[in-house]
Design a protein around this motif. Structure first.
Motif, PDB file in Angstrom:
ATOM      1  N   LEU A  40     -87.111 -54.359  12.135  1.00 35.51           N
ATOM      2  CA  LEU A  40     -87.127 -55.750  11.912  1.00 35.51           C
ATOM      3  C   LEU A  40     -86.131 -56.472  13.084  1.00 35.51           C
ATOM      4  CD1 LEU A  40     -87.521 -56.316   8.306  1.00 35.51           C
ATOM      5  CD2 LEU A  40     -89.315 -56.317  10.012  1.00 35.51           C
ATOM      6  N   LYS A  41     -86.701 -56.218  14.259  1.00 38.70           N
ATOM      7  CA  LYS A  41     -85.809 -56.846  15.315  1.00 38.70           C
ATOM      8  C   LYS A  41     -86.573 -58.044  15.926  1.00 38.70           C
ATOM      9  CE  LYS A  41     -83.404 -55.039  19.195  1.00 38.70           C
ATOM     10  NZ  LYS A  41     -83.392 -54.105  20.316  1.00 38.70           N
ATOM     11  N   ALA A  42     -85.878 -59.161  15.631  1.00 33.47           N
ATOM     12  CA  ALA A  42     -86.404 -60.633  16.080  1.00 33.47           C
ATOM     13  C   ALA A  42     -87.300 -60.428  17.414  1.00 33.47           C
ATOM     14  CB  ALA A  42     -85.471 -61.565  15.710  1.00 33.47           C
ATOM     15  N   GLU A  43     -86.336 -59.911  18.413  1.00 34.72           N
ATOM     16  CA  GLU A  43     -87.080 -60.052  19.657  1.00 34.72           C
ATOM     17  C   GLU A  43     -88.271 -59.443  19.913  1.00 34.72           C
ATOM     18  OE1 GLU A  43     -84.822 -57.090  22.681  1.00 34.72           O
ATOM     19  OE2 GLU A  43     -83.625 -58.173  21.160  1.00 34.72           O
ATOM     20  N   ARG A  44     -88.571 -58.480  19.118  1.00 30.76           N
ATOM     21  CA  ARG A  44     -89.772 -57.854  19.304  1.00 30.76           C
ATOM     22  C   ARG A  44     -90.800 -58.526  18.291  1.00 30.76           C
ATOM     23  NH1 ARG A  44     -90.687 -55.622  23.292  1.00 30.76           N
ATOM     24  NH2 ARG A  44     -92.529 -54.424  22.392  1.00 30.76           N
ATOM     25  N   LEU A  45     -90.435 -58.851  17.047  1.00 33.34           N
ATOM     26  CA  LEU A  45     -91.245 -59.150  15.915  1.00 33.34           C
ATOM     27  C   LEU A  45     -91.803 -60.635  16.255  1.00 33.34           C
ATOM     28  CD1 LEU A  45     -89.396 -58.852  12.870  1.00 33.34           C
ATOM     29  CD2 LEU A  45     -91.219 -57.326  13.814  1.00 33.34           C
ATOM     30  N   PHE A  46     -91.360 -61.423  17.197  1.00 37.02           N
ATOM     31  CA  PHE A  46     -91.758 -62.579  17.407  1.00 37.02           C
ATOM     32  C   PHE A  46     -92.643 -62.669  18.887  1.00 37.02           C
ATOM     33  CE2 PHE A  46     -88.672 -63.911  14.368  1.00 37.02           C
ATOM     34  CZ  PHE A  46     -89.526 -64.578  13.624  1.00 37.02           C
ATOM     35  N   HIS A  47     -92.580 -61.424  19.500  1.00 35.56           N
ATOM     36  CA  HIS A  47     -93.431 -61.179  20.649  1.00 35.56           C
ATOM     37  C   HIS A  47     -94.535 -60.640  20.466  1.00 35.56           C
ATOM     38  CE1 HIS A  47     -94.336 -59.593  24.630  1.00 35.56           C
ATOM     39  NE2 HIS A  47     -93.895 -60.685  24.903  1.00 35.56           N
ATOM     40  N   SER A  48     -95.240 -61.286  19.327  1.00 33.55           N
ATOM     41  CA  SER A  48     -96.459 -60.466  18.864  1.00 33.55           C
ATOM     42  C   SER A  48     -97.577 -61.723  18.638  1.00 33.55           C
ATOM     43  CB  SER A  48     -96.023 -59.926  17.530  1.00 33.55           C
ATOM     44  OG  SER A  48     -95.673 -60.896  16.689  1.00 33.55           O
ATOM     45  N   SER A  49     -98.813 -61.277  18.024  1.00 35.59           N
ATOM     46  CA  SER A  49     -99.797 -62.267  18.316  1.00 35.59           C
ATOM     47  C   SER A  49     -99.915 -62.972  16.747  1.00 35.59           C
ATOM     48  CB  SER A  49    -101.363 -61.512  18.197  1.00 35.59           C
ATOM     49  OG  SER A  49    -101.191 -60.378  19.316  1.00 35.59           O
ATOM     50  N   TYR A  50     -99.257 -62.402  15.955  1.00 37.99           N
ATOM     51  CA  TYR A  50     -99.277 -62.768  14.487  1.00 37.99           C
ATOM     52  C   TYR A  50     -97.946 -62.276  13.895  1.00 37.99           C
ATOM     53  CZ  TYR A  50    -100.839 -63.280   9.698  1.00 37.99           C
ATOM     54  OH  TYR A  50    -101.041 -63.717   8.414  1.00 37.99           O
ATOM     55  N   HIS A  51     -97.421 -63.042  13.321  1.00 39.67           N
ATOM     56  CA  HIS A  51     -96.343 -62.861  12.467  1.00 39.67           C
ATOM     57  C   HIS A  51     -96.141 -63.872  11.351  1.00 39.67           C
ATOM     58  CE1 HIS A  51     -91.944 -62.217  11.846  1.00 39.67           C
ATOM     59  NE2 HIS A  51     -91.879 -63.473  10.932  1.00 39.67           N
ATOM     60  N   SER A  52     -96.046 -63.128  10.142  1.00 39.64           N
ATOM     61  CA  SER A  52     -96.105 -63.430   8.696  1.00 39.64           C
ATOM     62  C   SER A  52     -95.175 -62.976   7.877  1.00 39.64           C
ATOM     63  CB  SER A  52     -97.606 -63.601   8.167  1.00 39.64           C
ATOM     64  OG  SER A  52     -97.454 -64.003   6.565  1.00 39.64           O
ATOM     65  N   GLN A  53     -94.154 -63.723   7.040  1.00 41.72           N
ATOM     66  CA  GLN A  53     -93.347 -63.042   6.420  1.00 41.72           C
ATOM     67  C   GLN A  53     -93.382 -63.761   4.937  1.00 41.72           C
ATOM     68  OE1 GLN A  53     -89.709 -64.136   9.100  1.00 41.72           O
ATOM     69  NE2 GLN A  53     -89.095 -65.013   7.310  1.00 41.72           N
ATOM     70  N   ALA A  54     -93.240 -63.301   4.153  1.00 40.01           N
ATOM     71  CA  ALA A  54     -93.520 -63.814   2.694  1.00 40.01           C
ATOM     72  C   ALA A  54     -92.374 -63.398   1.912  1.00 40.01           C
ATOM     73  CB  ALA A  54     -95.059 -63.560   2.032  1.00 40.01           C
ATOM     74  N   VAL A  55     -92.432 -64.156   0.664  1.00 41.91           N
ATOM     75  CA  VAL A  55     -91.707 -63.726  -0.526  1.00 41.91           C
ATOM     76  C   VAL A  55     -92.402 -64.009  -1.862  1.00 41.91           C
ATOM     77  CG1 VAL A  55     -89.511 -64.326  -1.765  1.00 41.91           C
ATOM     78  CG2 VAL A  55     -89.556 -64.268   0.715  1.00 41.91           C
ATOM     79  N   HIS A  56     -92.535 -63.213  -2.624  1.00 43.48           N
ATOM     80  CA  HIS A  56     -93.212 -63.442  -3.841  1.00 43.48           C
ATOM     81  C   HIS A  56     -92.498 -63.080  -5.022  1.00 43.48           C
ATOM     82  CE1 HIS A  56     -97.085 -63.613  -1.447  1.00 43.48           C
ATOM     83  NE2 HIS A  56     -96.460 -62.779  -0.707  1.00 43.48           N
TER      84      HIS A  56
END
Lengths: 759, 392
Positions: A386-402
């Motif tokens: 989970l490296k931010a620079e890669r994760l946000f260089h994407s078409s879709y990013h969704s993080q959730a807490v349930h």
């Protein structure tokens, strides 16, 4: 490049952990045709605590030392390099000490020092859940022991209806997993000095808390790759019955929040981008663009609105998101669309609050606190990716807490809490990889996997290698997976290559795992399989006065009709006219069987529209509703008013009938996806879809001239007042002969001086 | 209204939302009539026109009688023959009024738009008719209805009372007992009918929701959708912490001219009524063109004031040009996007200035004619030259 080495398939170990994943809670949504749909079935045996211990026993002892430095959950310290950690024969002893130690440290509220000795283990458990009933306390220990002693036989599957989704799990285990598991058990037992103490301890640990981490990599039909992380933390504590004092893996911030505010269920998703259902297929867990928060409160909460306000503000602090902008103007209480996913006694929808902030931008500052909630942080396990620079260089990013309550065991006498953290990313590998659809972990995350999180009971990577169009496999995965398993996910047969990070053989040859996927020949992407249910939404109309929201819902199922629950939340400044609501399917009007409409109130409440619509087979349903745009006060506009105002996604909830008959196929417990929404029976599965958020322009006043407007309007009022005052207070008089002004009189004085006749 | 009906059909209280602000009686009226909505609005307009026709016909008779009486009593100055209205002139006035109402483009517009303002106009027209006919009871009932519809006609209580008192030949003196008695009677009638109507609507809906939703909406101006009034842009641009103060200031405008006008025009209640209706239509929080049409229908009644109007030409030009520019600038702002809100705001401002000046011009002309009637048309100074008339 990362170290990539081919390895022997290691099926033996892979089987057993797969068993562990069956321990899934099953709150089961069910859509009744009557409209008040999705009913949770509390009596469902949510969590069959099947023996992950068995597997863990084998693994735990292999690296006991590495656990030592990591105690503080929130600030994991540096991880020693993997590899030749001490593999002592007294691993069990070390592990036990560790457990005790970490428990001691973890118990931050200071409920007394926990003795590390085996004898105190039971009492520690008692302290962990002081309020829970005697049955809950005594239950887990007694009936478990036979299973533990003989780690082969399957769990007795409790008799229940609709056993197909999880029921077959144990049955399958008999045939495949048992010999290996037994072998591991034997191995573990022999490797240890105290063979009997091991399982007991392991059981105890499992009762306390459990963490499972999973990563699902699935190539999407159009060449993108979706990566879904899921971290499940189970916490065997009874939050609601008062003093909870023991936090080990479960983040204290969330635990205390839930306890203090009487939260029964909490679902928070922060999303950037939009999941294109049509092109990418059904997502494992979709979320609307922006921030979504929905919470069920305990029935004991008296002032739900106050608790909701407080909760959103606290969460805003925890996740560094603008959740504090959730107020009454964007909060709704849906009556049918959202049902509790965990255990629930009643579904009084007054305890539910739902809000979406479609404008919220998700970025690193939201990811960091999310990662901090993980027991291993981002230091070990799957979270290293989970490296931010890669994760946000994407078409879709969704993080959730349930967060939800689940059954502690099959008999469901006690409640455990489950924290499920999911993160979904879609990488556009096609464009970044020079037109090739091949990918690897390193390419996507610029990291590789080195180990599992030491606290995890289960740590797996799944790669979707389902053959398309019944042809031969077109793709090749390296290194060879530890096992392969098939599952039916959302009405589709899928094949997964499984990498078990806890199996030591995976890291035998190479230090890191870099999963790679290669397409053997270029895939013809001519036809994309369209999902059974998908939807799109748009605003039509011209000018800034009126407009129309149209929602198109597609049912591509060849022969089955099914109902869909549609939830629309529209802010108050779009004045919806419900008499213009039309629902047209195949040219005919389609009467919704259930409709709930709550009109907006200016500056207080949004519109809420819920409908249950029957979708005929292979049809397109068009729902249109007209609205008028309001002019706001100039202070109510956002700083960029001409950008427009967002209307949050509408939510579609449906039980979609499966194209493939699922009844006969054993539904082996599959990774993530027997997840929050399990299917109610074999023939259909639950889907929740979100449509696109809308951007609507509103007429704007001129922001630069409040003073001018105030002055001018007041002048007009003053003109009125002046002229009327004039006419009302004065009367007509004949003009008196004017004696001249001051100047004239002055001139006359001077003239008199000069002796000239006056003017 | 249609939206309100749809909500009612869904079983939702129409007042739980912010879209519907009509009164419960209207919604139930249209519950039965919604099929023939066009017809209903046409009929209401025709009814308004007929009511106005009959009212003005009666009023003319009253004026004529009064004129005759005053001439016989020698109250008028000797040289005012040309100021006196002749029956020839007055014959066509009722017809002109009715036509002025029916053929007014504003009326046509509001009829086409199916604005419920047409119904308010009808109620007010019937109220005027009842008042001029001298029926205190009906007048009170219609006034209560009008008040119930839009709150502002409350101010018409004063002119109606004055007229009825005049008809009963009760002197308007605070000391006289009969004056107070009659006032109390009329007020009681009015309040009772208002109470009955409100209770009726309560029983129709079984909740008091409509009170804040209808009257709160009128008074606190939450909806800033552009209209032809002064309120919307002012409150859109208002600073938040002053807004309550300015709401009060603006709302008070409708009400606070009533008492001074009542004192000044106590002999001429119908003219007072005209001025008051005009003020309502200028200063109400959500004015529509229908309101403007109502008071403009009265203009032919005061055609004898024409020679005293100071700038009628300019004002009529202003009003016509503004009416033409409204749709143009609206289009430019909302649809074409080539203008901004200030353009439309400017035109509402000009339109309202035009209306205000028109009304005050008529008021001025009326007062001036009254003065001439008593003092003679050809005023001379003590030294024999032509005198100028000034306000002092």
């Amino acid at each position: 490049m990362a170290v990539q080495r081919r390895r022997e398939p290691h099926g033996a170990v892979g089987q057993c952990p797969a068993v562990a994943a069956a321990c899934l809670p099953l709150g089961r949504p069910r859509l009744s045709a009557g409209g008040s749909s999705v009913l949770p079935d509390g009596s469902e045996p949510g969590d069959r605590r099947c023996p992950p211990e068995r597997k863990r026993r084998g693994v735990r002892e292999s690296r006991p030392r590495r656990e030592e430095p990591r105690r503080g959950r929130h600030s994991p310290r540096g991880i020693p390099t993997r590899g030749k950690a001490v593999r002592g024969t007294n691993g069990a002893q070390a592990a036990r000490e560790l457990r005790g130690g970490s428990a001691r440290n973890g118990r931050r509220s200071g409920a007394g020092a926990a003795a590390a000795g085996a004898g105190t283990a039971g009492s520690r458990r008692h302290r962990g859940a002081p309020g829970s009933g005697a049955a809950a306390r005594s239950r887990p220990a007694a009936p478990r022991s036979p299973e533990e002693a003989a780690p082969g036989p399957p769990l007795p599957s409790p008799p229940r209806a609709g056993a197909s989704e999880a029921g077959p799990g144990p049955r399958l285990r008999v045939s495949t997993a048992t010999p290996e598991a037994a072998a591991i058990g034997r191995e573990a037992g022999s490797g240890r000095a105290l063979g009997a103490a091991g399982p007991a301890r392991a059981r105890r640990d499992a009762l306390q808390d459990a963490l499972r981490e999973e990563l699902l990599l699935s190539p999407l039909p159009d060449g993108d790759v979706a990566a879904t992380f899921q971290f499940r933390t189970r916490w065997d504590a009874d939050l609601q019955r008062g003093a909870v004092s023991h936090y080990r893996l479960f983040p204290k911030a969330l635990g205390r929040l839930a306890a203090a505010l009487g939260v029964r269920e909490l679902h928070l998703a922060l999303t950037q981008g939009f999941w294109r259902t049509r092109a990418w297929g059904q997502p494992p867990l979709q979320a609307p663009a922006g921030a979504e928060l929905w919470v069920w409160f305990q029935p004991t909460v008296t002032d739900v609105d106050k608790a909701w306000k407080e909760l959103s503000n606290i969460l805003s602090g925890i996740f560094c998101a603008s959740l504090n902008f959730i107020d009454s103007t964007n909060t709704v209480t849906p009556t049918a669309s959202f049902k509790p996913l965990g255990l629930a006694n009643g579904t009084d929808h007054r305890l539910l609050r739902y809000a979406v902030l479609p404008r919220e931008v998700v970025c690193t500052e939201n990811l960091t606190p999310w990662k901090k909630l993980l027991p291993c942080g981002s230091k070990a396990g799957l979270a290293v990716l989970l490296k931010a620079e890669r994760l946000f260089h994407s078409s879709y990013h969704s993080q959730a807490v349930h967060i939800r309550p689940i059954c502690r065991d099959a008999s469901c006498l006690a409640v455990s809490w489950e924290l499920r953290q999911t993160l979904t990313v879609v990488f556009d590998t096609f464009s970044s990889g020079q037109g090739k659809k091949d990918w690897s972990l390193f390419k996507m995350f610029s990291r590789t996997l080195t180990d599992a999180c030491p606290l995890a009971l289960q740590s797996k990577v799944y790669v979707d290698i389902s053959p398309k169009n019944k042809e031969k496999e077109l793709l090749e995965v390296t290194p060879a997976p530890t096992s392969v398993h098939e599952a039916i996910v959302q009405g589709d047969k899928r094949t997964y290559a499984v990498y078990d990070l806890l199996s030591p053989s995976l890291f035998n040859t190479s230090r890191s795992l870099n999963v790679q996927l290669k397409w053997k020949r270029p895939q013809d992407s001519s036809e994309l399989p369209t999902p059974v249910l998908h939807a799109q939404r748009y605003v039509s109309g011209y000018g800034l006065q009126a407009g129309e929201i149209s929602t198109l819902i597609y049912n591509t199922h060849p022969y089955r009709a099914f109902p869909v629950l549609l939830l629309e939340t529209v802010p108050w400044y779009l004045r919806l006219y419900v008499h213009t609501l039309t629902i047209i399917t195949k040219g005919k009007e389609n009467k919704p069987s259930y409709i709930h409409y709550q009109p907006a109130q200016d500056r207080r409440r949004p519109h809420l529209l819920e409908m249950l619509i029957q979708l005929p087979a292979s049809s397109v349903t068009k729902i249109t509703i007209q609205f008028e745009r309001a002019l706001l006060k100039w202070t109510e506009y956002t700083p960029d008013p001409n950008h427009g105002f967002y209307v949050s996604s509408s939510v579609l909830s449906a039980l979609v009938p499966s194209v493939i008959a699922m009844k006969d196929v054993d539904m082996e417990q599959s990774p993530l996806f027997t997840s929050l929404f399990p299917s109610s029976d074999g023939s259909s599965y639950f889907v929740r879809l979100y449509t696109e958020p809308l951007l609507v322009n509103l007429p704007t006043p001129d922001f630069s001239m409040p003073y001018n407007v105030i002055c001018l309007t007041c002048t007009v009022v003053a003109v009125c007042y002046g002229s009327f005052y004039n006419l009302l207070t004065r009367t007509f008089h004949v003009e008196e002969p004017n004696r001249g002004g001051l100047a004239k009189r002055l001139a006359n004085v001077i003239r008199r001086f000069r002796g000239v006749p006056p003017l | 209204v249609v939206e309100g009906l749809a909500l009612l059909d869904l079983g939702v209280s129409p007042y739980s939302g912010a879209v519907f602000h009509e009164t419960p009686l209207i919604i139930y009226l249209f519950h039965f009539l919604t099929e023939y909505a066009e017809l209903v609005f046409m009929i209401t307009d025709v009814l308004t026109a007929v009511a106005l026709y009959l009212a003005i016909q009666d009023f003319n008779k009253v004026v004529f009688k009064k004129q005759k009486l005053l001439i016989e009593l020698d109250k008028y100055a000797p040289d005012v023959a040309e100021l006196i209205q002749t029956p020839m002139e007055m014959h066509y006035i009722p017809l002109k009024v009715a036509l002025f109402y029916l053929l007014n483009p504003y009326t046509v517009l509001s009829c086409v738009a199916k604005s419920t303002c047409a119904i308010n106009n009808t109620v007010i027209a019937f109220f005027i008719l009842a008042t001029i006919k001298g029926s205190a009871f009906l007048s009170a009932v219609f006034l209560a209805l009008a008040t119930y519809q839009s709150l502002y006609p409350l101010t018409l209580f004063a002119p109606a009372l004055l007229y009825l008192l005049q008809r009963q030949f009760i002197p308007i003196k605070p000391k006289s007992k009969s004056f107070w008695l009659y006032t109390m009677q009329y007020a009681a009638l009015y309040l009772c009918s208002l109470l009955v109507i409100i209770c009726l609507s309560f029983f129709l809906l079984n909740s008091w929701d409509f009170i804040p939703s209808v009257y709160g909406f009128i008074l606190s101006v939450p909806d800033l959708t552009p209209n032809i009034g002064l309120f919307w842009y002012f409150f859109a641009e208002m600073f938040e912490h002053f807004s309550l103060f300015f709401v009060c200031v603006f709302q008070i405008n409708v009400f606070f001219y009533t008492v001074p006008l009542a004192i000044k025009l106590k002999e001429h209640p119908v003219f007072f009524m005209f001025i008051q209706i005009a003020i309502i239509s200028i200063f109400k929080s959500y004015p529509t063109v229908g309101d403007v049409a109502l008071y403009m229908a009265f203009l032919p009644v005061w055609s004898h004031l024409y020679r005293f109007l100071r700038n009628i030409f300019i004002l009529s030009c202003v009003l016509i040009v503004c009416s033409l520019l409204f749709p143009v600038l609206w289009h430019l702002w909302i649809y074409a996007g080539s203008a901004n809100s200030n353009f439309y705001y400017a035109i509402t401002l000009t339109f309202n200035v035009g209306q205000i000046l028109l009304v005050s011009d008529y008021f001025y002309a009326f007062l001036r004619r009254e003065y001439y009637l008593t003092h003679g048309l050809h005023l001379t100074r003590p030294d024999g030259t032509e005198a100028m008339l000034v306000l002092k």
